[in-house]
Design an enzyme around this catalytic site. Structure first.
Site, PDB file in Angstrom:
ATOM      1  N   THR B 145      77.871 -49.187  64.835  1.00 15.89           N
ATOM      2  CA  THR B 145      78.846 -48.389  64.101  1.00 15.89           C
ATOM      3  C   THR B 145      80.246 -49.004  64.178  1.00 15.89           C
ATOM      4  O   THR B 145      80.736 -49.282  65.267  1.00 15.89           O
ATOM      5  CB  THR B 145      78.903 -46.977  64.715  1.00 15.89           C
ATOM      6  OG1 THR B 145      77.587 -46.461  64.809  1.00 15.89           O
ATOM      7  CG2 THR B 145      79.771 -46.055  63.880  1.00 15.89           C
ATOM      8  N   GLU B 146      80.848 -49.198  63.025  1.00 19.23           N
ATOM      9  CA  GLU B 146      82.217 -49.700  62.932  1.00 19.23           C
ATOM     10  C   GLU B 146      82.399 -51.030  63.678  1.00 19.23           C
ATOM     11  O   GLU B 146      83.476 -51.351  64.144  1.00 19.23           O
ATOM     12  CB  GLU B 146      83.224 -48.667  63.469  1.00 19.23           C
ATOM     13  CG  GLU B 146      83.138 -47.309  62.773  1.00 19.23           C
ATOM     14  CD  GLU B 146      83.752 -47.293  61.387  1.00 19.23           C
ATOM     15  OE1 GLU B 146      84.302 -48.336  60.973  1.00 19.23           O
ATOM     16  OE2 GLU B 146      83.671 -46.262  60.717  1.00 19.23           O
TER      17      GLU B 146
END
Lengths: 438, 397
Positions: B145-146
């Site tokens: 994530t990210e």
């Protein structure tokens, strides 16, 4: 008996307890046969018809050149009045005299609408330009009072809080009517020792110009005497009342949260109301009783700081900020859900909120620095700064609901005596100090 | 023979509705359905559909020489199914060309990797199943994530069987090195690390329409030239960015579609250059060194760390409260509760609570459905309070 009343709030336009108090006072007096006209900065046209009280807005009232000039003279004169304690004897000299009989300057031309100098409009409330509104209101409201007094001779001008004191002072000087100042809150209550000296100055001038002062508690009377230098004999204490006939609906608490304990703070989130002490006490309670839910309802300049502190203390999952409650229904629902209502005010002249909480069946814990504690001897009290004691008290109430219910029962019994009818008697008694008709 | 490696991140969060205190214990409907639907529709029209069509056109025109990678979140896929099924179909069409690789990530776009390993593994596993079902691919590459990354996350990814992991090419990690090579993560076996060339990536993602930028207006020739300049000092140029860059962050009238239409041709004009998917690049090029990242990095904000999601007290408190529910949530087998539990972990909720000012603050604001970070915090905590009550009630049964 005819009273011309000046106020800044009137339901449904309320910011705090002031409007509520004004409503109770007008209702109480009207029921006693007092002919009352309530003047405020602005209102919506439809409101005038709805209210039982005769409401008048100072917006759009024409102000003549002559009146403007007279008002200027009164304002000018107020500086000289600083020396009222001096015995002044005019001498025949070419010096300017200290005293001046301004009432001679009133004449019919003042009300001549052909000579309109200005028309003021107000939005009311507490906006950025409050000072400007207060200043302009003093002229416009004076015009209304002079007009009302000319229509039908009045007995007294009764003004609520500093926003209306300048208007009452001017109107009193120009009309010769006695001026009763009602003190609902002082700058010391709102801001502690760091208030704004301009407001303090207006309050002080108003209280000194008034012929009589009504304070909402002994506590407030003491502030008037000690910090504003008002002679003690000039101050009467009249406690606020509760709207006992109010029809309060019962709210069912959702099943999922029926077993939780809820502790409520509901007020403007400002210095005066002591929100930070509530937050700190909540942390101490949650250490022992982690499933308690705390609610801080309302809005105010300290709200962001309180949110930050709650996050810092890592208790956001048990501490909620529902914002400003819209409408009475939400207010009552909130009180009804509370297992305890806490008002940790740093300085509360009276405090109508605890009365409302009691009416909705919520036990109360209030600061010793609250005026209403004087008339609710069975209420649980704590020094606002004593967060440990506050936390103990909260836990006592939650752990021993029987104790909280007993306090609630006694407070509710005391509440039955706190009627606006009784408040109206007190006010009439205060009037009698300054006008013989009362 | 350097390669250009495009990887696009596709994500839409489930935004929460205004959830009031009075709703706690009464209403367990948390989502702003209308907002989610309209956003999905809007972005589908502006970005997903036209850009997918363009990519398909480019793949066909260049006959297998234009290749790229995608990673898409489960919350995006779920919303596609609900609000824009034609978008999902167009992604499937891209998958069928054989020129598109799909990566794995946390299914719900969470930061579980830093809070709870069990949760993290479960979420990645769920995503892997989805990719196989939807696109018939078993992902070999992983992006967290990210692009949140550290040595330990790389170790977890390797343990889960991935051959490649992606990360931001953070300056203080790379030091004198360039992101344009394949590396090994420190403390791992054979898993490869691909680092984002943030300068060239951001030229497209952020600066493309910036009139005050010296490179404005950016032409495909110019950008291809910049890529060609890497020759001799790099194997692979990793251009990682949000897919919504095309048509949504950079609107169509900025010329972003025309730019992308022309770019592959310009890049391929130099016969030494080609396009590869992430795993293909990792297979072709040897790892040139070991990269040690003992702390968390990400691709967000100027700091390129976790501060977009977890820097102020509101964010820390919200994460604390959220992961306090983990043990209970993992034990309860209720489809609705499980779905809510997954969606509440979405990192976007915490992104909205960020109170940074200046440039990054504006970016946070652009994405946030709330007026202030405090509103985001209060609303999330109300929802979480209700969710926790439901968990406890279920556990008590």
């Amino acid at each position: 008996m005819r009273v011309l009343m000046l106020g800044w709030e009137f339901p449904p336009h309320i910011s705090g307890g002031l409007g509520t108090a004004c409503l109770g006072i007008t209702q109480g007096l009207t029921e006693k046969g007092v002919d009352l006209t309530f003047i405020l900065p602005s209102m919506k046209a439809e409101e005038a018809g709805q209210s039982e009280t005769k409401l008048r807005s100072a917006s759009g009232v024409p102000i003549s050149h002559a009146l403007k000039k007279a008002v200027e003279q009164v304002r000018h004169q107020q500086h000289h009045d600083e020396f009222t304690d001096l015995l002044m004897r005019p001498v025949n000299a070419r010096l300017h005299p200290y005293g001046y009989d301004y009432s001679k300057s009133i004449d019919a031309a003042m009300f001549n609408e052909d000579e309109i100098a200005e028309i003021s409009h107000f939005h009311g409330g507490y906006k950025e330009d409050l000072m400007d509104e207060v200043y302009r209101f003093s002229t416009a409201a004076a015009a209304v009072i002079l007009e009302e007094n000319a229509k039908k001779k009045a007995d007294v001008i009764h003004a609520h809080d500093w926003m209306t004191y300048p208007a009452a002072t001017i109107a009193s000087r120009l009309s010769g009517l006695p001026f009763v100042a009602h003190l609902h809150a002082t700058e010391f209550d709102r801001c502690g020792d760091h208030g704004w000296d301009v407001i303090y100055g207006i309050e002080r001038d108003g209280l000194h110009a008034a012929d009589h002062v009504i304070a909402v508690s002994e506590r407030t009377k003491r502030i008037a005497v000690e910090r504003y230098g008002v002679p003690e004999h000039k101050v009467s204490v009249v406690y606020n009342g509760a709207f006992l006939n109010e029809n309060i609906p019962t709210f069912e608490i959702p099943e999922a949260i029926r077993n939780e304990k809820r502790v409520l703070f509901m007020a403007r989130i400002t210095f005066q109301k002591g929100p930070e002490y509530f937050v700190e006490a909540a942390r101490l309670v949650l250490n022992e009783m982690p499933n308690t839910r705390f609610i801080m309802a309302g809005n105010g300049d300290l709200l962001p700081r309180m949110m930050k502190r709650v996050a810092e203390l890592r208790m956001g999952s048990q501490f909620h900020f529902p914002g400003f409650m819209r409408g009475k229904e939400e207010v009552y629902r909130m009180y009804s859900m509370a297992d305890l209502f806490v008002m940790p005010s740093v300085s509360e002249p009276f405090g109508i909120a605890p009365l409302e909480a009691l009416q909705c069946g919520a036990p109360i814990l209030i600061s010793k620095q609250s005026g209403c504690a004087e008339v609710l001897p069975a209420a649980l009290t704590v020094d606002y700064w004593d967060v440990r004691r506050m936390a103990d008290r909260i836990m006592d109430c939650l752990n021993y609901p029987v104790m909280a219910q007993e306090s609630l029962r006694q407070c509710q019994a005391d509440l039955q005596l706190l009627t606006w009818d009784r408040a109206a008697d007190g006010i009439l008694n205060a009037y009698s100090h300054v006008c013989p008709n009362a | 023979m350097p390669s250009v490696c495009f990887y696009f991140q596709v994500h839409q969060p489930y935004r929460l509705r205004q959830y009031r205190f009075f709703d706690i214990g009464v209403d367990n409907d948390y989502e702003d359905v209308e907002k989610n639907r309209s956003t999905m529709r809007k972005v589908a029209e502006k970005c997903y559909l036209p850009m997918n069509a363009l990519l398909l056109e480019l793949i066909e025109r260049h006959q297998g020489h234009f290749r790229l990678s995608f990673s898409m979140t489960g919350s995006f896929i779920d919303q596609c199914v609900e609000y824009a099924p034609e978008v999902l179909e167009s992604f499937k069409a891209l998958a069928k060309t054989g020129c598109v690789e799909f990566l794995d990530e946390t299914d719900n776009h969470s930061l579980a990797a830093i809070f709870n390993e069990d949760e993290f593994r479960a979420q990645v596993g769920a995503h892997r199943t989805r990719m196989e079902e939807l696109f018939g691919q078993k992902p070999r590459a992983f992006r967290n994530t990210e692009l949140v990354y550290s040595n330990s996350i790389a170790r977890m990814a390797e343990d889960m069987g991935y051959d490649v992991i992606l990360a931001e090419g953070v300056d203080n990690v790379l030091d004198w090195r360039t992101p344009d090579f394949v590396y090994h993560p420190e403390g791992c076996g054979n898993i490869r690390l691909m680092l984002k060339n943030y300068k060239l990536s951001d030229d497209i993602a952020f600066r493309f329409s910036d009139h005050s930028w010296e490179g404005y207006p950016l032409m495909a020739e110019t950008f291809a030239q910049w890529l060609h300049n890497v020759k001799g000092n790099g194997d692979v140029i990793n251009l990682f960015m949000d897919y919504e860059t095309f048509g949504e962050h950079q609107w169509a009238d900025t010329g972003i579609f025309d730019f992308m239409r022309a770019l592959p041709g310009k890049v391929l004009e130099d016969p030494e250059f080609d396009f590869l998917t992430v795993s293909e690049a990792a297979d072709r090029y040897p790892a040139r060194g070991w990269i040690d990242v003992p702390y968390y990095t990400s691709w967000a904000d100027a700091e390129r760390d976790l501060s977009a999601w977890i820097s102020n007290d509101m964010q820390k408190d919200a994460f604390r409260a959220l992961y306090e529910c983990q043990i209970l949530a993992s034990q309860i087998d209720d489809p609705e509760l499980r779905e809510d539990w997954q969606r509440l972990q979405c990192s976007d909720h915490f992104y909205y609570m960020c109170s940074k000012s200046a440039g990054d603050g504006d970016v946070h604001k652009y994405f946030s459905p709330y007026k202030t970070p405090a509103d985001a915090y209060v609303n999330f905590m109300n929802v979480l309070a209700d969710f926790r009550l439901r968990l406890l009630a279920k556990a008590g049964q």
